[in-house]
Design a protein around this motif. Structure first.
Motif: not given
Ligand SMILES: *Cc1c(COP(=O)(O)O)cnc(C)c1O
Length: 222
Positions: A1-20
């Motif tokens: 998995m690339s960094i971009a892919n990892n980021l995308a899949s984590i972001k998909a699990t984080i609601p709006q309003g939570v800062c990553l």
């Protein structure tokens, strides 16, 4: 998995309003650029000089967060660059941050680190020390820092119930602190809790900011 892919899949699990906060400590600049090109702008470091070096070399629209234990004699390295210090655990450290912020003609936002774990090795204030700090005259005289909330780290354990209770404890301390010291102050709004292994639990219990390293950049070899 690339960094971009990892980021995308984590972001998909984080609601709006939570800062990553992408925790890039020990990782090379190339890895940060990869995350940057995928749209990430907030990065966390735990060593002052490493934060300074990366901040000087990398794009200026990156927000650098200091998440690791900070010694007073290192504050000067990060004062021009840092947009949030998560790990403030004493009045003396806060006074030094205030002094260095003033020298840099700026205000530095900070979080106060609370001790919620069962591990001696973890840093932070307990609720009584937190109240004492916020009630002190010295604190009230600081003009170049702004307290935006609290940070905590749960015990490193597979026991979900332990971790959940610790996160709930931090949320309770946050609410008490908000009521007693920051009732009218909107910028006191941040609960930084949750890492790669426990961020979903942290979000369920009220986190507004998660600090994720290895799930984005891969394991660290120290
Ligand atoms: C390293 C670190 C993290 C990230 O840990 P991961 O398990 O790699 O996500 C979060 N918070 C602090 C304070 C850290 O030092």
């Amino acid at each position: 998995m690339s960094i971009a892919n990892n980021l995308a899949s984590i972001k998909a699990t984080i609601p709006q309003g939570v800062c990553l906060v992408a925790v890039s400590k020990t990782k090379p600049q190339a890895a940060i650029i990869e995350a940057y090109e995928a749209g990430q702008r907030v990065f966390g470091e735990n060593k002052a000089q490493e934060l300074q070096e990366k901040a000087e070399a990398l794009p200026k629209d990156i927000e650098w967060h200091m998440i690791g234990h900070l010694q007073r004699n290192k504050v000067k390295y990060i004062a021009p660059h840092v947009s949030l210090i998560h790990s403030v655990d004493s009045l003396r450290l806060l006074e030094e941050i205030d002094k260095r912020a003033r020298q840099n003609k700026r205000t530095i936002p900070v979080l106060l680190q609370c001790y919620i774990a069962k591990e001696e090795s973890k840093y932070g204030l307990d609720e009584i020390e937190l109240d004492e700090l916020l009630n002190s005259t010295s604190y009230r005289n600081l003009k170049n820092i702004e307290v935006h909330g609290l940070m905590g780290m749960a015990t490193n354990t597979d026991n979900q119930l332990t971790v959940r209770k610790e996160f709930e404890h931090l949320k309770t301390i946050f609410e008490n602190t908000k009521r007693n010291h920051f009732a009218q102050i909107e910028s006191f709004n941040t609960i930084s809790m949750g890492m790669s292994g426990d961020y979903q639990l942290a979000i369920e219990t009220g986190s507004t900011m998660v600090r994720i390293g290895s799930s984005i950049f891969g394991a660290r070899n120290y």
